[in-house]
Design an enzyme around this catalytic site. Structure first.
Site, PDB file in Angstrom:
ATOM      1  N   SER A   1       0.891  -1.357   0.024  1.00 12.59           N
ATOM      2  CA  SER A   1      -0.011  -0.218   0.036  1.00 12.59           C
ATOM      3  C   SER A   1       0.882   1.283   0.014  1.00 12.59           C
ATOM      4  O   SER A   1       1.602   1.264  -0.862  1.00 12.59           O
ATOM      5  CB  SER A   1      -0.971  -0.019   1.191  1.00 12.59           C
ATOM      6  OG  SER A   1      -2.088   0.788   1.108  1.00 12.59           O
TER       7      SER A   1
ATOM      8  N   ASP B   1     -10.422  -4.451  -3.741  1.00  9.21           N
ATOM      9  CA  ASP B   1      -9.960  -3.685  -2.796  1.00  9.21           C
ATOM     10  C   ASP B   1     -10.708  -2.237  -2.300  1.00  9.21           C
ATOM     11  O   ASP B   1     -11.012  -1.559  -3.282  1.00  9.21           O
ATOM     12  CB  ASP B   1      -8.560  -3.232  -3.241  1.00  9.21           C
ATOM     13  CG  ASP B   1      -7.697  -2.458  -2.250  1.00  9.21           C
ATOM     14  OD1 ASP B   1      -8.181  -1.736  -1.413  1.00  9.21           O
ATOM     15  OD2 ASP B   1      -6.375  -2.696  -2.476  1.00  9.21           O
TER      16      ASP B   1
ATOM     17  N   HIS C   1      -7.769  -5.569   1.006  1.00  4.49           N
ATOM     18  CA  HIS C   1      -6.553  -4.740   0.720  1.00  4.49           C
ATOM     19  C   HIS C   1      -5.481  -5.488   1.441  1.00  4.49           C
ATOM     20  O   HIS C   1      -4.516  -4.793   1.890  1.00  4.49           O
ATOM     21  CB  HIS C   1      -6.923  -3.198   1.465  1.00  4.49           C
ATOM     22  CG  HIS C   1      -5.831  -2.415   1.340  1.00  4.49           C
ATOM     23  ND1 HIS C   1      -5.347  -1.590   0.194  1.00  4.49           N
ATOM     24  CD2 HIS C   1      -5.118  -1.923   2.195  1.00  4.49           C
ATOM     25  CE1 HIS C   1      -4.589  -1.012   0.132  1.00  4.49           C
ATOM     26  NE2 HIS C   1      -4.180  -0.961   1.433  1.00  4.49           N
TER      27      HIS C   1
END
Length: 187
Positions: A76, A142, A169
């Site tokens: 991320s 996600d 995610h």
């Protein structure tokens, strides 16, 4: 005298709001250790209120000048910090493996609080040519990073994102406590 072998080392970077103990980071570190990598999962400073310069400095400290025995895995917002660091390197370098999980370079509609960190993203031009093996992973569902954001990042890096169905995610509270696709990309 025989030439010295390159030390195999891996660094795994978390994202916003996370710690090294979260999600699948420990699982991957353990498996990479077993495969002969010296593995580190450094804490990025103030993950609830990240500052780009401090995160890039932490990446720099952990990675140093990468070589072909180096592996970098990021999740991320950690992907953006890693890409900024790699793009900033001027000395000759080569990275063995780069694995980006739910990465992006564009602002996130679901997390406007990160707009200041993301800013104009980063230009990863030139990074791909110095990475022997590149893998970009994304999910098909996600809730934070739109799939087109990760697909755009993959395109900027000259590759296609691999889809892990139903992984959200890639968070532990979504059931992701291991990530065999990342391990397979490296070993």
């Amino acid at each position: 005298m025989a030439p010295m072998a390159t030390q195999r080392r891996a660094s795994i970077f978390h994202g916003y709001g996370a710690t090294p103990e979260d999600h699948w980071f420990g699982w991957l570190a353990e498996h990479l250790d077993r495969a002969g990598f010296r593995t580190d999962v450094p804490a990025l400073p103030e993950s609830q209120a990240p500052a780009p310069d401090r995160w890039v400095a932490a990446v720099a400290k952990a990675v140093g000048t990468p070589d072909e025995g180096s592996v970098v895995v990021a999740h991320s917002l950690g992907c953006l910090a890693v890409l900024r660091y790699l793009a900033s390197l001027s000395a000759p370098w080569r990275l063995g493996h780069l694995v980006l999980v739910a990465g992006f370079v564009d602002t996130l509609p679901a997390l406007p609080v990160l707009d200041g960190f993301i800013g104009d993203g980063t230009d990863p031009a030139g990074v791909r040519e110095k990475v022997a093996s590149l893998t970009v992973l994304r999910s098909d569902d996600d809730p934070y990073v739109p799939v087109e954001h990760t697909d755009r990042l993959a395109g900027l890096l000259g590759t296609t994102a691999l889809v892990v169905p139903g992984a959200g995610h890639f968070l532990a509270d979504e059931g992701v406590t291991s990530l065999p696709q990342a391990l397979e990309a490296i070993v």
